[in-house]
Design an enzyme around this catalytic site. Structure first.
Site, PDB file in Angstrom:
ATOM      1  N   ASP A  15       0.858  -1.179   0.000  1.00 26.94           N
ATOM      2  CA  ASP A  15       0.000   0.000   0.000  1.00 26.94           C
ATOM      3  C   ASP A  15       0.901   1.237   0.000  1.00 26.94           C
ATOM      4  OD1 ASP A  15      -2.425   1.567   0.442  1.00 26.94           O
ATOM      5  OD2 ASP A  15      -1.772   1.762   2.517  1.00 26.94           O
ATOM      6  N   ALA A  17      -0.102   5.271   1.318  1.00 28.51           N
ATOM      7  CA  ALA A  17      -0.264   6.105   2.514  1.00 28.51           C
ATOM      8  C   ALA A  17      -0.435   5.245   3.760  1.00 28.51           C
ATOM      9  CB  ALA A  17      -1.458   7.043   2.351  1.00 28.51           C
ATOM     10  N   ALA A  48     -13.816  10.018   9.590  1.00 28.87           N
ATOM     11  CA  ALA A  48     -13.216   9.959   8.255  1.00 28.87           C
ATOM     12  C   ALA A  48     -12.294   8.760   8.102  1.00 28.87           C
ATOM     13  CB  ALA A  48     -12.450  11.245   7.968  1.00 28.87           C
ATOM     14  N   MET A  52     -11.237   3.879   5.664  1.00 26.94           N
ATOM     15  CA  MET A  52      -9.973   4.087   4.955  1.00 26.94           C
ATOM     16  C   MET A  52      -9.488   2.803   4.290  1.00 26.94           C
ATOM     17  SD  MET A  52      -8.009   6.469   4.085  1.00 26.94           S
ATOM     18  CE  MET A  52      -8.616   7.708   5.207  1.00 26.94           C
ATOM     19  N   LYS A  56     -11.828   6.370  -3.117  1.00 28.02           N
ATOM     20  CA  LYS A  56     -12.296   7.583  -2.452  1.00 28.02           C
ATOM     21  C   LYS A  56     -13.793   7.862  -2.660  1.00 28.02           C
ATOM     22  CE  LYS A  56      -8.222   7.784  -0.950  1.00 28.02           C
ATOM     23  NZ  LYS A  56      -7.975   7.016   0.284  1.00 28.02           N
ATOM     24  N   HIS A  59     -15.458   5.534  -0.377  1.00 21.70           N
ATOM     25  CA  HIS A  59     -15.204   5.993   0.984  1.00 21.70           C
ATOM     26  C   HIS A  59     -16.232   7.065   1.373  1.00 21.70           C
ATOM     27  CE1 HIS A  59     -11.953   6.911   4.179  1.00 21.70           C
ATOM     28  NE2 HIS A  59     -13.017   7.642   4.504  1.00 21.70           N
ATOM     29  N   ARG A 163     -10.730  -1.856  -3.536  1.00 25.84           N
ATOM     30  CA  ARG A 163     -10.783  -2.590  -2.276  1.00 25.84           C
ATOM     31  C   ARG A 163     -12.170  -2.497  -1.638  1.00 25.84           C
ATOM     32  NH1 ARG A 163      -5.621   0.736  -0.066  1.00 25.84           N
ATOM     33  NH2 ARG A 163      -4.008  -0.198  -1.359  1.00 25.84           N
ATOM     34  N   ASP A 189      -2.234  -0.998   5.872  1.00 25.63           N
ATOM     35  CA  ASP A 189      -2.581  -0.488   7.189  1.00 25.63           C
ATOM     36  C   ASP A 189      -4.092  -0.392   7.393  1.00 25.63           C
ATOM     37  OD1 ASP A 189      -3.114   2.930   6.933  1.00 25.63           O
ATOM     38  OD2 ASP A 189      -2.312   1.802   5.246  1.00 25.63           O
TER      39      ASP A 189
END
Length: 275
Positions: A15, A17, A48, A52, A56, A59, A163, A189
């Protein structure tokens, strides 16, 4: 011809970030807060962070489906957010993300050495992200100036489903010429990223202290008292339970040792789907 199980790893799929760059995964989360705020809707940083790892748009859709956020939106606009409303927020999110991505582009301490050790072991380095391609272009360029270049990059909008679907991880398998998904390890993460790796039939490594779950800067992480750090590890481990990572480690620094352990397990005939 008979099927032969792989005896060692061929690739690691990283990944971005929270895994290789942006220790506390602040670039995406803070921008979600700011994008909603421009529509007069309050979203906390903790809220928020919840979805994650997803693409986006997805999300934002997931955030808008949270009853408390939907109610705040309804109080402002007289309706719960539709897909068109989600798209409007996304279209504001994107330029903000591109504008501010450089503010959180530093490599995670020790990442370059860990990746160099992985490469020395003969593994290829693939990568994927919840960012769309237009953002990834800037992320990749910034990482290159800091010394990190992946062998392949897959953005969330370059596959039919992001994802937690396995498409991005599998696109790396194809591009890198890997002959068995069990010879790959996915490092992430977030729970959607771990589910991505699991669904792709790969080994999976979840990061507990860098990235979204802990949500601290590197300096804040290093300053945590030992007892508090252990409490956070337990809390985050419970968060990951449903996605069933094979390994939990603090940061990418510990990845080479995990790679060695997986290679030993493969040599014994173990497979990721069996554990």
């Amino acid at each position: 011809m008979n099927y032969e199980q792989p005896k060692q790893l061929q690739a690691v799929i990283l990944d971005w970030a929270g895994t290789v760059v942006d220790f506390g995964s602040f670039a995406p989360t803070q921008i979600f807060v700011e994008a909603f705020a421009e529509f007069g809707v309050q979203v906390s940083l903790e809220e928020a962070r919840g979805p994650m790892g997803m693409g986006k748009w997805d999300h934002i859709r997931t955030l808008c489906d949270i009853p408390a956020i939907a109610e705040r939106y309804k109080a402002k606009f007289g309706r719960v957010p539709s897909d068109d409303d989600v798209t409007a927020i996304y279209e504001r999110f994107m330029p903000l993300q591109i504008e501010k991505i450089a503010e959180h582009s530093a490599l995670i301490p020790g990442a370059l050495d860990a990746i160099a050790a992985v490469r020395k072991g003969g593994l290829k380095v693939g990568s994927c992200s919840g960012y769309p391609a237009v953002v990834m272009e800037k992320v990749v360029a910034l990482a290159k100036t800091n010394g990190y270049v992946a062998d392949h990059v897959v953005a969330t909008d370059e596959v039919p489903n992001g994802r937690p679907h396995p498409a991005q991880a599998l696109a790396n398998v194809i591009a890198l010429g890997i002959n068995d998904v069990a010879a790959c390890v996915k490092v992430d993460d977030t729970w959607p990223g771990i589910l991505e790796g699991r669904s792709a039939g790969m080994w999976t490594v979840a990061l507990t202290c860098s990235g979204n779950a802990l949500g601290l800067t590197y300096e804040q992480y290093k300053a945590l008292p030992a007892e508090k750090l252990e409490q956070e590890r337990r809390r985050i481990g419970q968060m990951f339970e449903g996605s069933r990572p094979h390994y939990l480690i603090d940061t990418i620094v510990e990845l080479p040792a995990v790679i060695a352990d997986i290679n030993a397990r493969l040599a014994r005939g173990e497979m990721p789907q069996g554990s």
